[in-house]
Design a protein around this motif. Structure first.
Motif, PDB file in Angstrom:
ATOM      1  N   UNK A  39      -9.804 -10.277  14.077  1.00 58.03           N
ATOM      2  CA  UNK A  39      -8.867  -9.827  15.114  1.00 58.03           C
ATOM      3  C   UNK A  39      -7.507  -9.371  14.597  1.00 58.03           C
ATOM      4  N   UNK A  40      -7.262  -9.478  13.291  1.00 54.96           N
ATOM      5  CA  UNK A  40      -6.008  -9.006  12.717  1.00 54.96           C
ATOM      6  C   UNK A  40      -4.821  -9.933  12.896  1.00 54.96           C
ATOM      7  N   UNK A  41      -5.060 -11.178  13.333  1.00 58.04           N
ATOM      8  CA  UNK A  41      -3.970 -12.143  13.522  1.00 58.04           C
ATOM      9  C   UNK A  41      -3.619 -12.797  12.185  1.00 58.04           C
ATOM     10  N   UNK A  42      -2.333 -12.911  11.905  1.00 55.84           N
ATOM     11  CA  UNK A  42      -1.877 -13.596  10.699  1.00 55.84           C
ATOM     12  C   UNK A  42      -2.039 -15.101  10.905  1.00 55.84           C
ATOM     13  N   UNK A  43      -2.845 -15.738  10.047  1.00 49.62           N
ATOM     14  CA  UNK A  43      -3.118 -17.162  10.179  1.00 49.62           C
ATOM     15  C   UNK A  43      -2.367 -18.001   9.151  1.00 49.62           C
ATOM     16  N   UNK A  44      -1.768 -17.353   8.156  1.00 45.84           N
ATOM     17  CA  UNK A  44      -0.987 -18.070   7.144  1.00 45.84           C
ATOM     18  C   UNK A  44      -0.032 -17.090   6.468  1.00 45.84           C
ATOM     19  N   UNK A  45       1.116 -17.617   6.070  1.00 47.88           N
ATOM     20  CA  UNK A  45       2.081 -16.775   5.370  1.00 47.88           C
ATOM     21  C   UNK A  45       3.321 -16.506   6.191  1.00 47.88           C
ATOM     22  N   UNK A  46       4.164 -15.587   5.711  1.00 46.92           N
ATOM     23  CA  UNK A  46       5.479 -15.374   6.298  1.00 46.92           C
ATOM     24  C   UNK A  46       5.497 -14.760   7.699  1.00 46.92           C
ATOM     25  N   UNK A  47       4.383 -14.223   8.173  1.00 43.95           N
ATOM     26  CA  UNK A  47       4.379 -13.627   9.524  1.00 43.95           C
ATOM     27  C   UNK A  47       3.323 -14.279  10.416  1.00 43.95           C
ATOM     28  N   UNK A  48       3.083 -15.555  10.182  1.00 38.36           N
ATOM     29  CA  UNK A  48       2.082 -16.315  10.944  1.00 38.36           C
ATOM     30  C   UNK A  48       2.251 -16.075  12.446  1.00 38.36           C
ATOM     31  N   UNK A  49       1.117 -15.771  13.113  1.00 44.93           N
ATOM     32  CA  UNK A  49       1.133 -15.537  14.558  1.00 44.93           C
ATOM     33  C   UNK A  49       1.306 -14.069  14.935  1.00 44.93           C
ATOM     34  N   UNK A  50       1.762 -13.235  14.007  1.00 49.27           N
ATOM     35  CA  UNK A  50       1.886 -11.805  14.294  1.00 49.27           C
ATOM     36  C   UNK A  50       0.539 -11.133  14.066  1.00 49.27           C
ATOM     37  N   UNK A  51       0.430  -9.862  14.458  1.00 48.00           N
ATOM     38  CA  UNK A  51      -0.838  -9.141  14.373  1.00 48.00           C
ATOM     39  C   UNK A  51      -0.690  -7.838  13.601  1.00 48.00           C
ATOM     40  N   UNK A  52      -1.774  -7.451  12.935  1.00 51.09           N
ATOM     41  CA  UNK A  52      -1.860  -6.085  12.427  1.00 51.09           C
ATOM     42  C   UNK A  52      -2.031  -5.192  13.643  1.00 51.09           C
ATOM     43  N   UNK A  53      -1.609  -3.937  13.553  1.00 45.48           N
ATOM     44  CA  UNK A  53      -1.759  -3.012  14.684  1.00 45.48           C
ATOM     45  C   UNK A  53      -3.204  -2.514  14.735  1.00 45.48           C
TER      46      UNK A  53
END
Length: 118
Positions: A85-99
């Motif tokens: 789904x493109x959701x950031x699950x770890x790292x500096x932008x956790x919770x954000x999404x790829x477009x």
């Protein structure tokens, strides 16, 4: 609703390794942007090749991505995105999404299709 971009051929399905991902460069319908295309059999997903953390590409070399199980990992800062789904699950932008980009498979070809915004 406004159409964000027109229908455009991205690539042939067999140009993407099964279980892998590749980048399609200079997509005219997206003003020359790079697109990540991820393949699992006949299932294909696509995103802009831009990390939401710093606005940089995710590949470590053109079209080469760090993939581990269900994760697509940004080569710059290590942000890990769920390939489903493109959701950031770890790292500096956790919770954000790829477009996310809408794609469909037609006769062995991957097409970018219009995406409407409310």
């Amino acid at each position: 609703m406004d159409t964000v971009f027109p229908t455009s051929l991205l690539c042939r399905l067999d140009a993407i390794p099964d279980g892998g991902a590749t980048a399609i460069e200079s997509v005219a319908a997206l003003a020359g942007e790079s697109v990540i295309v991820d393949r699992r059999g006949d299932a294909v997903r696509a995103w802009l090749n831009v990390c939401p953390h710093a606005g940089r590409r995710l590949d470590y070399a053109p079209g080469q991505f760090l993939l581990k199980d269900e994760l697509l990992i940004c080569a710059v800062h290590g942000a890990s995105f769920d390939r489903r789904d493109g959701v950031c699950v770890a790292g500096p932008c956790r919770g954000e999404h790829l477009r996310v980009l809408a794609v469909e498979l037609r006769d062995g070809e991957v097409w970018l299709v219009p995406c409407d915004r409310p």
